[in-house]
Design an enzyme around this catalytic site. Structure first.
Site, PDB file in Angstrom:
ATOM      1  N   HIS A 110       0.831  -1.203   0.000  1.00  0.00           N
ATOM      2  CA  HIS A 110       0.000   0.000   0.000  1.00  0.00           C
ATOM      3  C   HIS A 110       0.861   1.248   0.000  1.00  0.00           C
ATOM      4  O   HIS A 110       1.964   1.267   0.531  1.00  0.00           O
ATOM      5  CB  HIS A 110      -0.962   0.028   1.200  1.00  0.00           C
ATOM      6  CG  HIS A 110      -0.294  -0.195   2.507  1.00  0.00           C
ATOM      7  ND1 HIS A 110       0.066  -1.434   2.963  1.00  0.00           N
ATOM      8  CD2 HIS A 110       0.097   0.673   3.470  1.00  0.00           C
ATOM      9  CE1 HIS A 110       0.636  -1.333   4.143  1.00  0.00           C
ATOM     10  NE2 HIS A 110       0.685  -0.058   4.461  1.00  0.00           N
ATOM     11  N   HIS A 112       0.867   5.242   1.180  1.00  0.00           N
ATOM     12  CA  HIS A 112       0.216   6.211   2.076  1.00  0.00           C
ATOM     13  C   HIS A 112       0.224   7.591   1.436  1.00  0.00           C
ATOM     14  O   HIS A 112       1.270   8.033   0.940  1.00  0.00           O
ATOM     15  CB  HIS A 112       0.990   6.354   3.391  1.00  0.00           C
ATOM     16  CG  HIS A 112       1.032   5.138   4.259  1.00  0.00           C
ATOM     17  ND1 HIS A 112       0.285   5.029   5.407  1.00  0.00           N
ATOM     18  CD2 HIS A 112       1.742   3.996   4.173  1.00  0.00           C
ATOM     19  CE1 HIS A 112       0.544   3.868   5.998  1.00  0.00           C
ATOM     20  NE2 HIS A 112       1.430   3.220   5.267  1.00  0.00           N
TER      21      HIS A 112
HETATM   22  P1  5GP Z   1       1.996   0.141   7.209  1.00  0.00           P
HETATM   23  O1  5GP Z   1       2.622   0.236   8.566  1.00  0.00           O
HETATM   24  O2  5GP Z   1       1.835  -1.320   6.869  1.00  0.00           O
HETATM   25  O3  5GP Z   1       2.720   0.927   6.169  1.00  0.00           O
HETATM   26  O4  5GP Z   1       0.582   0.817   7.330  1.00  0.00           O
HETATM   27  C1  5GP Z   1      -0.605   0.130   7.570  1.00  0.00           C
HETATM   28  C2  5GP Z   1      -1.684   1.162   7.693  1.00  0.00           C
HETATM   29  O5  5GP Z   1      -2.915   0.502   7.589  1.00  0.00           O
HETATM   30  C3  5GP Z   1      -1.667   1.923   9.030  1.00  0.00           C
HETATM   31  O6  5GP Z   1      -1.592   3.305   8.774  1.00  0.00           O
HETATM   32  C4  5GP Z   1      -2.986   1.508   9.677  1.00  0.00           C
HETATM   33  O7  5GP Z   1      -3.600   2.553  10.414  1.00  0.00           O
HETATM   34  C5  5GP Z   1      -3.827   1.094   8.488  1.00  0.00           C
HETATM   35  N1  5GP Z   1      -4.818   0.060   8.787  1.00  0.00           N
HETATM   36  C6  5GP Z   1      -4.612  -1.096   9.470  1.00  0.00           C
HETATM   37  N2  5GP Z   1      -5.740  -1.824   9.525  1.00  0.00           N
HETATM   38  C7  5GP Z   1      -6.687  -1.099   8.853  1.00  0.00           C
HETATM   39  C8  5GP Z   1      -8.071  -1.338   8.572  1.00  0.00           C
HETATM   40  O8  5GP Z   1      -8.666  -2.342   8.924  1.00  0.00           O
HETATM   41  N3  5GP Z   1      -8.713  -0.380   7.861  1.00  0.00           N
HETATM   42  C9  5GP Z   1      -8.085   0.763   7.433  1.00  0.00           C
HETATM   43  N4  5GP Z   1      -8.821   1.646   6.759  1.00  0.00           N
HETATM   44  N5  5GP Z   1      -6.790   1.010   7.676  1.00  0.00           N
HETATM   45  C10 5GP Z   1      -6.092   0.093   8.379  1.00  0.00           C
END
Ligand code: 5GP
Ligand code: ZN
Length: 149
Positions: A110, A112
Protein backbone atom coordinates in the site's frame (compact mmCIF):
# COMPACT_ATOMS: atom_id res chain seq x y z
CA UNK A 1 -2.21 -24.11 -3.91
CA UNK A 2 -5.63 -23.05 -5.21
CA UNK A 3 -5.58 -19.84 -7.22
CA UNK A 4 -8.70 -17.68 -6.97
CA UNK A 5 -9.71 -14.09 -7.61
CA UNK A 6 -6.98 -12.87 -5.26
CA UNK A 7 -4.33 -15.46 -6.18
CA UNK A 8 -3.61 -17.40 -3.02
CA UNK A 9 -6.99 -17.91 -1.31
CA UNK A 10 -5.50 -18.52 2.14
CA UNK A 11 -3.66 -15.19 1.97
CA UNK A 12 -6.82 -13.40 0.82
CA UNK A 13 -8.82 -14.82 3.73
CA UNK A 14 -6.33 -13.58 6.31
CA UNK A 15 -5.38 -10.23 4.81
CA UNK A 16 -7.44 -7.28 6.09
CA UNK A 17 -6.92 -5.33 2.87
CA UNK A 18 -8.04 -8.30 0.73
CA UNK A 19 -11.13 -8.47 2.95
CA UNK A 20 -11.80 -4.79 2.21
CA UNK A 21 -11.40 -5.46 -1.54
CA UNK A 22 -13.82 -8.37 -1.27
CA UNK A 23 -16.34 -6.23 0.66
CA UNK A 24 -15.95 -8.50 3.69
CA UNK A 25 -14.50 -5.77 5.95
CA UNK A 26 -15.71 -2.17 6.18
CA UNK A 27 -13.73 0.78 4.84
CA UNK A 28 -14.33 4.36 3.78
CA UNK A 29 -13.65 3.75 0.11
CA UNK A 30 -12.59 6.64 -2.10
CA UNK A 31 -12.14 4.89 -5.46
CA UNK A 32 -12.19 1.38 -6.84
CA UNK A 33 -11.51 -0.18 -10.23
CA UNK A 34 -10.16 -3.53 -11.43
CA UNK A 35 -6.56 -2.71 -10.54
CA UNK A 36 -6.61 -0.37 -7.52
CA UNK A 37 -8.61 0.56 -4.46
CA UNK A 38 -8.17 3.66 -2.27
CA UNK A 39 -9.67 4.24 1.16
CA UNK A 40 -9.16 6.30 4.31
CA UNK A 41 -6.66 5.02 6.86
CA UNK A 42 -8.44 3.91 10.03
CA UNK A 43 -5.79 5.54 12.30
CA UNK A 44 -4.76 8.61 10.36
CA UNK A 45 -1.64 10.66 10.95
CA UNK A 46 -3.77 13.59 9.76
CA UNK A 47 -7.31 14.05 8.40
CA UNK A 48 -7.46 12.65 4.87
CA UNK A 49 -4.67 10.09 5.36
CA UNK A 50 -5.44 7.68 2.50
CA UNK A 51 -4.13 4.33 1.33
CA UNK A 52 -3.90 3.04 -2.24
CA UNK A 53 -3.62 -0.69 -2.80
CA UNK A 54 -3.48 -3.00 -5.81
CA UNK A 55 -6.50 -5.31 -5.98
CA UNK A 56 -4.20 -8.33 -6.31
CA UNK A 57 -2.52 -9.37 -3.09
CA UNK A 58 1.20 -8.62 -2.89
CA UNK A 59 2.99 -8.50 0.46
CA UNK A 60 5.21 -5.62 -0.65
CA UNK A 61 6.87 -3.96 -3.64
CA UNK A 62 9.12 -6.90 -4.40
CA UNK A 63 6.47 -9.04 -6.12
CA UNK A 64 4.44 -6.21 -7.64
CA UNK A 65 4.38 -6.13 -11.45
CA UNK A 66 5.25 -3.01 -13.43
CA UNK A 67 1.63 -2.80 -14.56
CA UNK A 68 0.34 -2.93 -10.97
CA UNK A 69 2.74 -0.33 -9.61
CA UNK A 70 1.90 1.89 -12.58
CA UNK A 71 -1.82 1.63 -11.78
CA UNK A 72 -1.11 2.60 -8.14
CA UNK A 73 1.10 5.53 -9.21
CA UNK A 74 -1.43 6.82 -11.74
CA UNK A 75 -4.19 6.73 -9.15
CA UNK A 76 -1.91 8.54 -6.66
CA UNK A 77 -1.34 11.25 -9.27
CA UNK A 78 -5.12 11.75 -9.52
CA UNK A 79 -6.03 11.32 -5.84
CA UNK A 80 -3.20 13.31 -4.22
CA UNK A 81 -4.26 16.80 -5.41
CA UNK A 82 -7.89 16.06 -4.52
CA UNK A 83 -7.01 14.97 -0.96
CA UNK A 84 -4.68 17.97 -0.62
CA UNK A 85 -7.41 20.37 -1.77
CA UNK A 86 -10.27 18.89 0.24
CA UNK A 87 -8.19 18.89 3.45
CA UNK A 88 -6.84 22.40 2.69
CA UNK A 89 -3.29 21.18 3.25
CA UNK A 90 -0.19 23.06 2.07
CA UNK A 91 1.69 19.78 1.62
CA UNK A 92 1.15 16.05 1.19
CA UNK A 93 3.59 13.26 2.08
CA UNK A 94 3.64 9.97 0.19
CA UNK A 95 5.38 7.00 1.71
CA UNK A 96 5.41 3.26 1.46
CA UNK A 97 7.01 0.64 3.73
CA UNK A 98 8.31 -2.78 2.70
CA UNK A 99 8.95 -5.43 5.34
CA UNK A 100 8.69 -5.50 9.12
CA UNK A 101 12.20 -4.07 9.40
CA UNK A 102 10.99 -0.99 7.50
CA UNK A 103 8.03 -0.58 9.87
CA UNK A 104 5.38 -2.20 7.63
CA UNK A 105 2.47 -3.48 9.71
CA UNK A 106 -0.07 -4.62 7.08
CA UNK A 107 1.45 -7.00 4.57
CA UNK A 108 -0.56 -6.09 1.49
CA UNK A 109 1.35 -3.52 -0.57
CA UNK A 110 0.00 0.00 0.00
CA UNK A 111 0.96 3.59 -0.62
CA UNK A 112 0.22 6.21 2.08
CA UNK A 113 -0.99 9.70 1.14
CA UNK A 114 -0.70 11.96 4.17
CA UNK A 115 -1.94 15.57 3.96
CA UNK A 116 0.47 17.86 5.83
CA UNK A 117 -0.21 21.06 7.68
CA UNK A 118 2.89 22.90 8.86
CA UNK A 119 2.57 21.21 12.27
CA UNK A 120 1.66 17.70 11.05
CA UNK A 121 4.08 15.26 12.72
CA UNK A 122 6.48 13.54 10.31
CA UNK A 123 5.43 10.05 11.33
CA UNK A 124 4.36 6.98 9.40
CA UNK A 125 1.52 5.87 11.67
CA UNK A 126 -1.33 7.54 13.52
CA UNK A 127 -1.77 6.96 17.23
CA UNK A 128 -5.50 6.25 17.45
CA UNK A 129 -8.53 5.45 15.27
CA UNK A 130 -10.45 8.42 13.84
CA UNK A 131 -14.15 8.79 14.58
CA UNK A 132 -16.31 6.90 12.11
CA UNK A 133 -18.47 9.96 11.46
CA UNK A 134 -15.42 12.10 10.63
CA UNK A 135 -14.16 9.40 8.22
CA UNK A 136 -17.59 9.05 6.60
CA UNK A 137 -17.92 12.80 6.07
CA UNK A 138 -14.44 13.17 4.60
CA UNK A 139 -14.81 10.12 2.33
CA UNK A 140 -18.01 11.58 0.85
CA UNK A 141 -16.28 14.91 0.21
CA UNK A 142 -13.20 13.30 -1.41
CA UNK A 143 -15.31 10.94 -3.55
CA UNK A 144 -17.36 13.86 -4.85
CA UNK A 145 -14.24 15.93 -5.60
CA UNK A 146 -12.61 12.94 -7.30
CA UNK A 147 -15.49 12.53 -9.75
CA UNK A 148 -14.80 16.10 -10.94
CA UNK A 149 -10.99 15.68 -11.07
P1 5GP B 1 2.00 0.14 7.21
O1 5GP B 1 2.62 0.24 8.57
O2 5GP B 1 1.84 -1.32 6.87
O3 5GP B 1 2.72 0.93 6.17
O4 5GP B 1 0.58 0.82 7.33
C1 5GP B 1 -0.60 0.13 7.57
C2 5GP B 1 -1.68 1.16 7.69
O5 5GP B 1 -2.91 0.50 7.59
C3 5GP B 1 -1.67 1.92 9.03
O6 5GP B 1 -1.59 3.31 8.77
C4 5GP B 1 -2.99 1.51 9.68
O7 5GP B 1 -3.60 2.55 10.41
C5 5GP B 1 -3.83 1.09 8.49
N1 5GP B 1 -4.82 0.06 8.79
C6 5GP B 1 -4.61 -1.10 9.47
N2 5GP B 1 -5.74 -1.82 9.52
C7 5GP B 1 -6.69 -1.10 8.85
C8 5GP B 1 -8.07 -1.34 8.57
O8 5GP B 1 -8.67 -2.34 8.92
N3 5GP B 1 -8.71 -0.38 7.86
C9 5GP B 1 -8.08 0.76 7.43
N4 5GP B 1 -8.82 1.65 6.76
N5 5GP B 1 -6.79 1.01 7.68
C10 5GP B 1 -6.09 0.09 8.38
ZN1 ZN C 1 -4.16 -8.78 0.68
Amino acid sequence: MQQGLFGDESVAQNCIFCKIIAGKAPAHILYQDEQVLSFLDISPVSAGHSLIIPTNHHDNIFSLSEEEITAVALHAKRLAPVVKRVTKSPGLAIHQLNGRAAGQTVFHYHMHLIPCQHDTPQQFHGRRPASQSALTELAVEIRQALTKA
